[in-house]
Enzyme design. Sequence first.
Site, short mmCIF file in Angstrom:
data_model
loop_
_atom_site.label_atom_id
_atom_site.label_comp_id
_atom_site.label_asym_id
_atom_site.label_seq_id
_atom_site.Cartn_x
_atom_site.Cartn_y
_atom_site.Cartn_z
N HIS A 63 -2.98 2.01 -6.18
CA HIS A 63 -3.58 1.06 -5.89
C HIS A 63 -3.93 -0.32 -7.06
O HIS A 63 -4.03 -1.22 -7.04
CB HIS A 63 -4.58 2.08 -5.33
N ARG A 110 0.51 -1.27 -0.24
CA ARG A 110 -0.02 0.43 0.06
C ARG A 110 0.74 1.17 -0.01
O ARG A 110 1.98 1.07 0.24
CB ARG A 110 -0.74 0.03 0.80
N TYR A 115 -10.60 -9.20 -4.35
CA TYR A 115 -9.53 -8.30 -4.80
C TYR A 115 -8.61 -8.79 -5.99
O TYR A 115 -8.34 -7.93 -6.57
CB TYR A 115 -8.48 -7.82 -3.16
N HIS A 144 -3.91 -9.49 3.50
CA HIS A 144 -5.15 -9.07 4.20
C HIS A 144 -4.94 -10.07 5.75
O HIS A 144 -4.55 -11.27 5.04
CB HIS A 144 -6.28 -9.67 2.81
N ARG A 187 -1.27 -1.71 -7.31
CA ARG A 187 -0.83 -3.38 -5.70
C ARG A 187 -1.69 -3.74 -6.26
O ARG A 187 -1.69 -5.73 -6.43
CB ARG A 187 -1.43 -2.02 -4.55
N LYS A 216 -1.66 -2.09 8.10
CA LYS A 216 -2.91 -1.38 8.60
C LYS A 216 -3.20 -3.11 10.46
O LYS A 216 -2.88 -4.07 10.28
CB LYS A 216 -4.11 -2.49 8.35
#
Length: 359
Positions: free
Chosen positions: A305, A210, A340, A331, A308, A234
Site C-alpha cells: 500500500h 492494489r 488518499y 477509485h 501505491r 473492486k
Amino acid sequence: MTTSPRPRQLAPEPHGRTPWPAGFDAAVDGFERYLSLERSRSQHTVRAYVGDISALLEFAAGRHDVRVLEDIDLATLRLWLGEQQATGKAPSTLARHAAAVRTFMGWAVREELIATDPSLRLRSPKNAKRLPHVLQTAQVGRLLDMDHPERGSHQLAVPAPSESDGARKPVAPEPGAATTTDPPQPTARQRAVAERDHAILELLYATGIRVGELTGLDIDDIDHDRLTLRVLGKGNKERTVPFGQPAHQALSNWLSRGRPQLVLDRSGPALFLGERGARLGQRQVRAMVERALAGLGDTAARGPHALRHTAATHLLDGGADLRTVQELLGHSSLATTQLYTHVSVDRLRTSYQQAHPRA
C-alpha cells in the site's frame, strides 16, 4: 463462495432466553447473497459485513429479546455500537460496523423486510485517515536497484550451512593450498524468484495497483505493445493502467527467464507464480515488499500500500491532475483520491510561488 461459519442460533442463556429466530437466519443469508452477487463485493468484505450483522442480531435477540427485524430501532443500534466501543474496538472497526448496518438496513427496506430504516440517523466515530509513509524518489531508485537481480542481488545470497543444520566444521586448508572466497552461486529457482520479486516491485510502483489486483493478473492482461495492464478492481470493475519501460523490462525478464523455472502444468495463466508453481498469493507479496522496504533502512514505509500511495503522490508531484490519478487508482469517488493522495509541501510551495503575485 464460501465464508467463515457463523452461528445459526444463540445458545440459551442460564435464565432460558429463546434462541435466534429463524427469520434472522434467512435475512443474513439473503444479505450475504446480495453482497456477493448483486454488489460484487470482495470475499473479505462479505465475510466482514456478514459477521458484523450476525453480531448485531445476536445482540438484539439475546440482550433485548428482539424477535423480528422491525423491532430493531435506532436505540438498539446505538447500544450495540456503544458496547463495541466499550470493548476497545478501533475507530476504523466501529466505522465498518456502522457501514455494515447501513448497508443491511437499506437492503432490508428494499426487500420489504422492514418498513423504515433505523440507521439513517446512526452516527459512527470518525475514522482518522492515516496516510502511509511515502518514499522519496531517491529511495525508490535505491529500492529497485537493491532488488535488481543483476545489480542488487541481495536476495540471491545463499546462506552458508550452520552446525545446527548438521553441517560439518570447515577443515583448515593445507599450507600453500589454493583457497576460494567466492560465495555460493544462486540456483536457477532463486534467480527466478529474484526476477519475479523485482518485476512485482517495478509494477507496483509503476501502476499503483492494489496487491489483490496484482496477484489476480494473467499473462494476457499485459499489452506489451501499448505498455498497459488490464486490471480487475473492486466491484469487478475493469480498467486499463499504463506502465513504463523499466517495469516492462522487468516483466519481460520475468516472463522469459524467471517464470519458466517455476511454471507447472497446473500453473494456468497466472502472471506471477509462487515457488510451488501456483498463483502467487497476497500474503507472499506483502511479506516480500515488507522485507524489501525494511532493507532500505531509512524509511518507515511498509507494505504494497505504501508503494501505491508513493506512485500516486509522485504522479501528483509531477503534474498529473487529480481525476487522472483517480482513474489510475480505480477509485469510484474523487473524494477518496483527495484523501488518499496528498500533495507534497514542495509542490504547494512551487505552485504558490508561480501563481501568487506577492510570493
